[in-house]
Design a protein around this motif. Structure first.
Motif, PDB file in Angstrom:
ATOM      1  N   LYS A  60       0.811  -1.219   0.000  1.00 26.66           N
ATOM      2  CA  LYS A  60       0.000   0.000   0.000  1.00 26.66           C
ATOM      3  C   LYS A  60       0.850   1.278   0.000  1.00 26.66           C
ATOM      4  O   LYS A  60       0.327   2.359  -0.228  1.00 26.66           O
ATOM      5  CB  LYS A  60      -0.878   0.052   1.274  1.00 26.66           C
ATOM      6  N   SER A 147      -8.008  -0.805   4.020  1.00 24.50           N
ATOM      7  CA  SER A 147      -8.635  -0.671   2.706  1.00 24.50           C
ATOM      8  C   SER A 147      -7.593  -0.998   1.625  1.00 24.50           C
ATOM      9  O   SER A 147      -6.412  -0.700   1.785  1.00 24.50           O
ATOM     10  CB  SER A 147      -9.177   0.745   2.548  1.00 24.50           C
ATOM     11  N   ASN A 149      -6.500   0.056  -1.153  1.00 25.07           N
ATOM     12  CA  ASN A 149      -6.035   1.096  -2.067  1.00 25.07           C
ATOM     13  C   ASN A 149      -4.569   1.419  -1.796  1.00 25.07           C
ATOM     14  O   ASN A 149      -4.058   1.129  -0.711  1.00 25.07           O
ATOM     15  CB  ASN A 149      -6.859   2.382  -1.853  1.00 25.07           C
ATOM     16  N   SER A 155     -10.595   4.808  -1.101  1.00 25.44           N
ATOM     17  CA  SER A 155     -10.757   3.376  -0.828  1.00 25.44           C
ATOM     18  C   SER A 155     -11.564   2.729  -1.951  1.00 25.44           C
ATOM     19  O   SER A 155     -12.484   3.346  -2.474  1.00 25.44           O
ATOM     20  CB  SER A 155     -11.489   3.172   0.495  1.00 25.44           C
ATOM     21  N   GLU A 184     -15.653   3.259   4.856  1.00 28.19           N
ATOM     22  CA  GLU A 184     -15.108   2.310   5.820  1.00 28.19           C
ATOM     23  C   GLU A 184     -15.895   2.325   7.132  1.00 28.19           C
ATOM     24  O   GLU A 184     -16.667   3.250   7.402  1.00 28.19           O
ATOM     25  CB  GLU A 184     -13.636   2.619   6.137  1.00 28.19           C
ATOM     26  N   HIS A 240      -5.574  12.004   2.578  1.00 29.58           N
ATOM     27  CA  HIS A 240      -6.431  10.837   2.458  1.00 29.58           C
ATOM     28  C   HIS A 240      -7.390  10.942   1.305  1.00 29.58           C
ATOM     29  O   HIS A 240      -7.874  12.016   1.002  1.00 29.58           O
ATOM     30  CB  HIS A 240      -7.286  10.769   3.734  1.00 29.58           C
TER      31      HIS A 240
HETATM   32 MG    MG Z   1      -7.824   3.212   4.397  1.00 26.45          MG
END
Ligand code: MG
Ligand code: TXA
Length: 346
Positions: A60, A147, A149, A155, A184, A240
Motif C-alpha cells: 500500500k 482498505s 487502495n 478506498s 469504511e 487521504h
Molecule cells: Mg484506508
C-alpha cells in the motif's frame, strides 16, 4: 522493493465456493489477498504474522505507524487479541456485529507491533459480508485488513479499483461485486476514559449513543489537526482519499453552488454534485455522488465518484457540501479530506 508477482483475480459470489480453500491457505501461509467486505475492499493478511503484515504496508505504501484493523468471523476470536473485553464493548458487539463497526481496546501480547503500529491497543471488527467471513474462517486466523487502495487514494468499493492499485503486488483479488456501504467502518475507542469516535462510518454516532450513552467525537473527525497535534487515530494525520484532481467543497444551497461553479469552471473542471443537480449544470461535466436527501446513497458513491473525477480527465472538482448528521458525517469526513479541508462558503 516489491517484486512484481502474478495477481490472480477470481470472482466469487457464493460463500461455499471451493476456491475459498486455496484463498484461506494462501493467507495462512503469509500471502496477501484483497477481499470484499460490506464497507470497502480490504487488503488482508494473517494479523498474527508480522512478516505478512509488513507486506501489507509495502503493497500500500502505508506509513508503518498507521495501525491495521483486525477482522474476526467469530466473537470467540476477540478475547485472545485484547487484554480485557469490558461490558461496553460486549454491548456494542451485541448491537452492531457483524457489521461496519471497529472497536479499539488494549491489545494482548499475541498481536504483533507491526499490526498495531506500535500502539498498545488493537482495533477489531467482525464484518457482515458473507464472503469476508467465509475467508476468515477458511484462513483459520484473524485477518489484518486495511482498505485495499494505494495509501492516500480513495478506498476501493469494487474489484476494478483494487486491481488498478494492487495488480502485481498481491497474490489474489477476490471479486464479489460492489460493496454496499461504500465508506469504511466506524472506529470507536474504548481504551480512553470515555468512549470516543475516531472515524465516522456505517454505524452512526446516534446509533452508538443509543447503546453507550454519550460518545465523544474526536476533533479530527471534523477538522484538520493543528500543527504538532497528536492524532488519536494515526490514519487521521495523513492526506487521504484524494483523487489527482484538486477538490474544492462549495458550501451553500444549490443555486449559489451553481453560480459559483459557472463563474469558476473551465473545460478541465467537474461538478461533483448530487443526482438531481446533474441536469442543471449546463455544459460543465458532472460526476454525481448520491441523492441530496439520502446520505446512504452518498456514502455508497463517494469513493467511486472521486476516482471518476480523474477518469473523466478533470483537474478541479467543485463538490457540493453534504448534510453532516447520521451517515452524512461519514460522507463529510471523507470528502473534506479529499479536499484537504478546502471549503468555500457561498
Ligand atoms: Mg484506508
Ligand atoms: O471498513 C473498514 O474498516 C475497512 C475494511 C477493509 O474492513 N478497513 C479500513 O482499514 O478502513 P484502514 O486501515 O484503511 O483504516 C483503519 C483506520 C486508520 O485510520 C487507523 O489509523 C485506525 O483505523 N486504527 C487502527 N487501529 C487503531 C488503533 N489501535 N488506535 C487508533 N486508531 C486505529
Amino acid at each position: 522493493m516489491i517484486l512484481k508477482m502474478e495477481t490472480k483475480l477470481i470472482k466469487i459470489q457464493d460463500e461455499n465456493d471451493e476456491r475459498l480453500e486455496e484463498i484461506g491457505q494462501c493467507l495462512r501461509e503469509g500471502g496477501l489477498v484483497a477481499i470484499p467486505t460490506e464497507t470497502v475492499y480490504g487488503l488482508a493478511a494473517n494479523a498474527l504474522d508480522k512478516d505478512a503484515c509488513k507486506k501489507i504496508f509495502a503493497a500500500k505504501g502505508r506509513p508503518s505507524d498507521n495501525p491495521l484493523i483486525v477482522h474476526i468471523s467469530d466473537i470467540s476470536q476477540w478475547a485472545s487479541l485484547v487484554s480485557e473485553i469490558p461490558q461496553s464493548a460486549l454491548k456494542l458487539a451485541e448491537a452492531f456485529w457483524p457489521g461496519p463497526l471497529t472497536v479499539i481496546l488494549k491489545k494482548s501480547d499475541l498481536v504483533p507491533n507491526e499490526t498495531s503500529g506500535n500502539l498498545d491497543t488493537v482495533a477489531v471488527r467482525m464484518p457482515s459480508h458473507p464472503i469476508a467471513r467465509a475467508i476468515i474462517e477458511k484462513a483459520g486466523v484473524p485477518l489484518a485488513a486495511p482498505s485495499a487502495n494505494t495509501s492516500g487514494k480513495p478506498s476501493p468499493t469494487n474489484a476494478k479499483y483494487v486491481f488498478e492499485d494492487m495488480n502485481g503486488k498481491i497474490e489474489y483479488i477476490v471479486d464479489s461485486g460492489d460493496c454496499s456501504v461504500g465508506v469504511e467502518s466506524t472506529v470507536i475507542t474504548l481504551a480512553t476514559k470515555k468512549p470516543r469516535l475516531l472515524r465516522p462510518g456505517g454505524v452512526t454516532v446516534e446509533m452508538l449513543e443509543s447503546v453507550l450513552g454519550e460518545v465523544e467525537v474526536d476533533s479530527a473527525v471534523y477538522s484538520k489537526l493543528a500543527n504538532g497535534e497528536k492524532a488519536a487515530s494515526p490514519g487521521m494525520k495523513y492526506k487521504h482519499y484524494s483523487p489527482s484532481a484538486k477538490v474544492i467543497i462549495i458550501k451553500g444551497e444549490f443555486e449559489k453552488y451553481k453560480e459559483y461553479v459557472f463563474s469558476h469552471a473551465d473545460e478541465n473542471s467537474a461538478a461533483l454534485c448530487f443526482e438531481e443537480d446533474a441536469k442543471k449544470m449546463g455544459t460543465v461535466k458532472t460526476v454525481t455522488y448520491g441523492k441530496e436527501s439520502d446520505s446512504f446513497s452518498q456514502a455508497a458513491r463517494i469513493f467511486d465518484a472521486l476516482r471518476e473525477v480523474d477518469e473523466i480527465g478533470a483537474t478541479t472538482a467543485f463538490a457540493r457540501f453534504p448534510e453532516m448528521s447520521g451517515m452524512g458525517l461519514a460522507v463529510f469526513n471523507r470528502l473534506v479530506r479529499a479536499a484537504a479541508f478546502n471549503i468555500v462558503e457561498v
